[in-house]
Scaffold this motif. Sequence first.
Motif, PDB file in Angstrom:
ATOM      1  N   TRP A 212       0.848  -1.204   0.000  1.00 53.08           N
ATOM      2  CA  TRP A 212       0.000   0.000   0.000  1.00 53.08           C
ATOM      3  C   TRP A 212       0.877   1.246   0.000  1.00 53.08           C
ATOM      4  O   TRP A 212       0.618   2.207  -0.729  1.00 53.08           O
ATOM      5  CB  TRP A 212      -0.883  -0.044   1.250  1.00 53.08           C
TER       6      TRP A 212
ATOM      7  N   ARG B 167       2.392   2.646  -3.226  1.00 49.92           N
ATOM      8  CA  ARG B 167       1.481   3.392  -4.116  1.00 49.92           C
ATOM      9  C   ARG B 167       1.263   4.821  -3.636  1.00 49.92           C
ATOM     10  O   ARG B 167       0.560   5.589  -4.277  1.00 49.92           O
ATOM     11  CB  ARG B 167       0.141   2.647  -4.237  1.00 49.92           C
TER      12      ARG B 167
ATOM     13  N   SER C 241       2.456  11.094  -7.674  1.00 46.99           N
ATOM     14  CA  SER C 241       2.661  11.153  -9.122  1.00 46.99           C
ATOM     15  C   SER C 241       2.505  12.601  -9.570  1.00 46.99           C
ATOM     16  O   SER C 241       2.075  13.461  -8.806  1.00 46.99           O
ATOM     17  CB  SER C 241       1.635  10.277  -9.821  1.00 46.99           C
TER      18      SER C 241
ATOM     19  N   LYS D 154      -3.233  11.471   0.147  1.00 48.94           N
ATOM     20  CA  LYS D 154      -2.086  10.697  -0.297  1.00 48.94           C
ATOM     21  C   LYS D 154      -0.786  11.320   0.223  1.00 48.94           C
ATOM     22  O   LYS D 154       0.092  10.626   0.725  1.00 48.94           O
ATOM     23  CB  LYS D 154      -2.096  10.668  -1.824  1.00 48.94           C
TER      24      LYS D 154
END
Lengths: 269, 247
Positions: A122, A125, A129, A160
Amino acid sequence: MRLTHWLSALALLILTMSGMQIFNAHAALYASDASDFAHPALAIGGGMDSRGDPKGFVQFGSRRISTTHVLGWGPNGYGEEGPRAFPAWATMPPQQDLANGRRWHIAFAWIFVLCGLTFAPWALRLWPSRADMRALPHALRTHLLPWKVAPSAQQNPLQKLTYFGLVFIVVPIAILSGLALAPAVDSWAHWLPAIFGGRQFARIWHFAAMITIIVFFVGHVVMVALTGLVNNMRSMITGWLVVPQSAAAGGVVRPSAADEPAAKVPALS
Amino acid sequence: MKRVTFISIAGSTLLTGCSGFVTSLNDNATVRKALEVPERLNTALLSHGHPLAREYAESAISPDFRQNGFDPPSSAEYGRWSATGWAGYRLVVSGLVDSPRSYDLAALRHKFPRRSQITRHDCVEGWSVIGKWTGVRLTDVLQDCIPKPQAGFVVFHCLDDDGTATRYYESLNMEQAAHPQALLAYELNDRPVPLKNGAPLRLKVPTQLGYKSAKYVNHIEVVARLGGHNGKGGYWEDRDYEWFAGI
């Protein structure tokens, strides 16, 4: 991972409480390798003042903030108050007991690290980005009012980045600065206390990491509550999250979307 | 009832309840056993080999080497020794050795190579001080007495007590005792060891926490294993602290 999420939450609670027990044994932090006893960067202390009244304080450099009955002077775990940095209700064990505080702390440090390893797939990820960075301004605008957000199985860029900071910055600092306090570890790795500015400075990093994790925890719980306590808890326990269909299909989440027929999607795990 | 009063009563009841639960958890024998498992893991990972603790420059020495542990022994004998340049003091080495011996301070100074190290002392409470320790390597003294093959541990018996006549003691295994930085120190910062820091002779083990570095050592006993009158291998070890004090 749902199991290890709850186990690491428990481990963090015990690490915080037993860490406060350990801190109580010498309630001062120094911005150096060895202790400069006359000049702590932070200290918690207490005692009787000249009028015989109990006083507790937190000292930053030369500034003192009065914290009587909570920090510096507070419950000692025997049903009364006394000089004590963190109060009995915040420490593990409640009474002054450095030896067992250390045992809890070191045992749950292992449990926390082992749980943390199960988060690796996890965590990878979470690396931000370019699309995340592009979406950030929009996310900032919409998410500063969290009650406008409908539940989503997707992470938004803010979420995130927060998890990224926690997993790749705060937790590694907590673990490494903790290891830097161990003389046997230091003799294997002289560089370890050095990167934190020395052993006593590593105690500051360790303490700061704890505070950051507490702040994250409060934010995390508030967010979970605001975005739908029941639904979120269901997803954290069963792995299924109810989201509006347009969001499940990847559409834009609008406040009104909550009125649409709901669909069950697998929650992040 | 005022809401504030209700909340504070409910809150403190909840917290007291939690504290009671945590205390009973902490006192549970099974829980205690479980908490010792990671200690064995740490010992297995970290207690082998001879990594050297960092040695510092003279400029890093702390202005005052804070006292850890008990106050100097209060016995009349210790008082007499300290007043007469330790004339009556002897370090006795006994137990599983081929030649039990005893040394006065002059013998320790002249018989064995003199070693100095500037190392950091990390107290289990959390503080650190840096000092220059000078003395003889523990392993040099042990080799002089020739440990028997069945020797497993070195126990350090001390002159200081906790006020209830329970003496301080500590122990190392043979591998730790052979560490080149494990010192029997008679000087701190180029002066005889001060009373508060363990005069006339102190063990110094810079790879472990301060309580391992027993002060006021006057008897070294080589044994096959701990237990019996050597308890869990140390005063603090008998009070729930870890035998391997590397963390």
